[in-house]
Design a protein around this motif. Structure first.
Motif, PDB file in Angstrom:
ATOM      1  N   ARG A   1       0.863  -1.182   0.000  1.00 20.24           N
ATOM      2  CA  ARG A   1       0.000   0.000   0.000  1.00 20.24           C
ATOM      3  C   ARG A   1       0.893   1.223   0.000  1.00 20.24           C
ATOM      4  N   ILE A   2       0.617   2.153  -0.916  1.00 19.34           N
ATOM      5  CA  ILE A   2       1.329   3.423  -0.924  1.00 19.34           C
ATOM      6  C   ILE A   2       0.347   4.524  -0.535  1.00 19.34           C
ATOM      7  N   TYR A   3       0.866   5.553   0.124  1.00 22.35           N
ATOM      8  CA  TYR A   3       0.018   6.626   0.647  1.00 22.35           C
ATOM      9  C   TYR A   3      -0.069   7.780  -0.349  1.00 22.35           C
ATOM     10  N   SER A   4      -0.236   7.435  -1.602  1.00 20.48           N
ATOM     11  CA  SER A   4      -0.366   8.417  -2.666  1.00 20.48           C
ATOM     12  C   SER A   4      -0.830   7.679  -3.908  1.00 20.48           C
ATOM     13  N   SER A   5      -0.980   8.420  -4.995  1.00 19.50           N
ATOM     14  CA  SER A   5      -1.156   7.793  -6.306  1.00 19.50           C
ATOM     15  C   SER A   5      -0.328   8.560  -7.323  1.00 19.50           C
ATOM     16  N   GLN A   6       0.840   9.021  -6.864  1.00 17.39           N
ATOM     17  CA  GLN A   6       1.716   9.828  -7.713  1.00 17.39           C
ATOM     18  C   GLN A   6       2.263   9.010  -8.878  1.00 17.39           C
ATOM     19  N   GLN A   7       2.403   9.672 -10.010  1.00 16.64           N
ATOM     20  CA  GLN A   7       2.818   9.000 -11.230  1.00 16.64           C
ATOM     21  C   GLN A   7       4.206   8.391 -11.113  1.00 16.64           C
ATOM     22  N   ASP A   8       5.155   9.103 -10.487  1.00 15.66           N
ATOM     23  CA  ASP A   8       6.516   8.577 -10.419  1.00 15.66           C
ATOM     24  C   ASP A   8       6.584   7.289  -9.613  1.00 15.66           C
ATOM     25  N   ILE A   9       5.759   7.191  -8.567  1.00 12.19           N
ATOM     26  CA  ILE A   9       5.751   5.965  -7.766  1.00 12.19           C
ATOM     27  C   ILE A   9       5.096   4.835  -8.554  1.00 12.19           C
ATOM     28  N   LEU A  10       3.987   5.128  -9.219  1.00  6.75           N
ATOM     29  CA  LEU A  10       3.319   4.108 -10.029  1.00  6.75           C
ATOM     30  C   LEU A  10       4.236   3.610 -11.134  1.00  6.75           C
ATOM     31  N   GLN A  11       5.006   4.507 -11.726  1.00  7.46           N
ATOM     32  CA  GLN A  11       5.943   4.099 -12.770  1.00  7.46           C
ATOM     33  C   GLN A  11       6.999   3.149 -12.224  1.00  7.46           C
ATOM     34  N   ALA A  12       7.443   3.391 -10.989  1.00  7.39           N
ATOM     35  CA  ALA A  12       8.450   2.523 -10.388  1.00  7.39           C
ATOM     36  C   ALA A  12       7.909   1.114 -10.152  1.00  7.39           C
ATOM     37  N   PHE A  13       6.631   1.007  -9.798  1.00  6.69           N
ATOM     38  CA  PHE A  13       6.027  -0.298  -9.535  1.00  6.69           C
ATOM     39  C   PHE A  13       5.584  -1.005 -10.814  1.00  6.69           C
ATOM     40  N   ALA A  14       5.472  -0.269 -11.931  1.00  4.17           N
ATOM     41  CA  ALA A  14       4.989  -0.851 -13.183  1.00  4.17           C
ATOM     42  C   ALA A  14       5.870  -2.024 -13.602  1.00  4.17           C
ATOM     43  N   GLY A  15       5.246  -3.151 -13.888  1.00  5.17           N
ATOM     44  CA  GLY A  15       5.962  -4.331 -14.346  1.00  5.17           C
ATOM     45  C   GLY A  15       6.632  -5.131 -13.255  1.00  5.17           C
ATOM     46  N   SER A  16       6.513  -4.705 -11.988  1.00  6.92           N
ATOM     47  CA  SER A  16       7.186  -5.403 -10.889  1.00  6.92           C
ATOM     48  C   SER A  16       6.471  -6.686 -10.474  1.00  6.92           C
TER      49      SER A  16
END
Length: 485
Positions: free
Chosen positions: A53-68
């Motif tokens: 769970r992340i306490y945001s929905s910021q694009q840079d964080i979502l990009q980091a998790f993409a494909g993980s």
């Protein structure tokens, strides 16, 4: 009639839940020195953590998790930012690329809206409307089966002073609104989220402290209806919510334990060894799929709170900054097996961490002007994190000079060892000899990276430092008691 159905409900749940329990983790970023999102993703993969769970929905964080391959729960704190169908559709449109690539599964809306709703019904009803609106927009985009919107709920939403889980029901002031929320969740097959912190729960309710642990060493046992027996606070709280849901007419609603944590500082009994003991009992228990007395055999999806300490959290209570299994600089504090296998191992270390030089700022010992010393101590602790000095904290036994040095160093490190941050009107000096003593660690933080900012447009957590002067005065009083001695 609902009570007569309890044995059937327990059997129904046990026979219909077949998935294994999932152990996830929460990651917040209210720290002066933050780990980069890519580092965190790598850290979770090393520790084989399947959900976060992340306490945001910021694009840079979502990009980091993409494909993980890690499943994500995102958070929207500012409910107003998605309160209309137009705003909700806009948010969904922006996030749709990440629904699949970052494997988003849940959206938590608001920050304890039902707790706030106990005193602000208009806000609560707006939040419930928003819950329904945002889920509609997600469904409309074709993600009805994948992404669920829900609220996280602390224990305060059920009535206080429970002696048995079967006494639990939702607070009278929010029953109507809770029933409406549960209908929305049920319609969309969304889960009910519970947060529990056993160390504070047993303290608040004057239970035996051993009842906080799940290793059956407590002589304190609670016997309840249907031959249910409780030997720990985790089961007690979980099943209290089961009973509250039964009485509200939703006996089979899925419960996810969205925050379960044990602090390591700032409170009596909060340290690395007790945290290690707690998770060594809890995580294998969750992974065993034994379920709870009211839901035997049902998996309990559980999120460990949390990945790292957050030294910029508002300190309404000192231990709020010390939930992490890692220090804010990425160092693990204790052994924990996040796979739930119960292995006696330290978690994997973060890769690519760069610490600042081995330098500390300490008090030079000049106490001739006590008002000046106090003023600079105040300044340091108003900006930096001094919660380890609180009663029961790891640094609560320091001498007068060591207290001052600790405060000065925390300020110095928070300012990335800028030598100007060690002036303190001539009272500070930079040293290369580690002043740590006993359990009290004088940290050296990581180099400057992504730093704390304001609340983002999508409703991320507010990162302002909000000092609690009640606790601050306690620290000051302890300090000056030492000086007077």
């Amino acid at each position: 009639m609902a009570f007569k159905l309890i044995p059937f409900v327990a059997f129904f749940l046990a026979s219909n839940y077949v998935a294994d329990a999932i152990i996830g983790i929460n990651w917040g970023r209210q720290t002066a020195q933050r780990l980069l999102p890519a580092m965190v993703v790598d850290l979770l993969l090393q520790n084989k953590v399947p959900e976060a769970r992340i306490y945001s929905s910021q694009q840079d964080i979502l990009q980091a998790f993409a494909g993980s391959g890690i499943s994500l729960t995102v958070t929207i704190f500012n409910v107003q930012n998605v309160a209309t169908i137009e705003l909700a559709r806009k948010w969904v449109q922006e996030k749709v690329p990440y629904f699949d690539s970052a494997n988003i599964r849940r959206v938590y809306l608001g920050n304890h809206v039902f707790r706030n709703g106990l005193t602000d019904k208009s806000f609560l009803n707006m939040a419930i409307n928003t819950l329904e609106t945002l889920q509609f927009a997600i469904n409309e985009a074709g993600y009805a089966d994948q992404v669920k919107v829900t609220f996280p709920n602390p224990e305060v939403v059920i009535k206080d002073n429970l002696t048995k889980p079967s006494e639990a029901e939702f607070q009278d002031d929010i029953k109507e609104e809770m029933a409406r929320t549960l209908r929305i969740l049920k319609k969309n097959n969304a889960p009910f989220i519970v947060e529990v912190f056993p160390i504070s729960y047993v303290t608040y309710h004057n239970f035996d402290p051993e009842f906080a642990f799940i290793d059956n060493k407590s002589p304190f046992v609670i016997r309840d209806k249907n031959n249910t027996v409780y030997t720990n606070a985790f089961d007690f709280v979980h099943d209290a919510f089961v009973w509250a849901l039964i009485k509200a007419g939703f006996p089979d609603m899925e419960i996810i334990m969205g925050q379960v944590g044990w602090p390591t500082d700032g409170f009596p009994g909060a340290n690395a060894s007790t945290a290690e003991r707690f998770f060594k009992g809890m995580l294998p228990y969750v992974a065993s799929n034994k379920g709870t007395p009211m839901r035997p055999g049902a998996p309990i999806h559980t999120y460990v709170h949390c990945l790292t300490d957050e030294n910029k959290m508002p300190y309404y209570y000192p231990f709020a900054r010390h939930w992490g299994i890692y220090r804010s600089n990425g160092e693990p504090k204790y052994k924990i097996d996040l796979t739930g296998q119960g292995r006696d191992i330290f978690p994997a270390k973060a890769k690519g961490i760069m610490h600042m030089p081995e330098r500390w700022c300490v008090f030079n010992g000049n106490d001739t002007d006590t008002l000046k010393v106090k003023r600079n101590f105040d300044e340091a602790c108003t900006t930096a994190d001094c919660t380890s000095l609180a009663p029961g904290g790891s640094c609560s036994q320091l001498s007068f000079a060591q207290n001052i040095s600790y405060a000065f160093n925390m300020y110095f490190q928070a300012n990335f060892q800028d030598e100007k941050a060690c002036k303190f009107e001539g009272l500070g000096k930079v040293v290369t000899e580690n002043p740590s003593t006993g359990r009290c660690v004088f940290p050296v933080e990581v180099v400057k990276g992504q730093q704390v900012g304001d609340v983002a447009a999508d409703g991320n957590r507010i990162h302002y430092h909000v000092p609690n002067f009640g606790i601050f005065l306690v620290l000051v009083s302890i300090l000056w008691a030492l000086f007077c001695d």
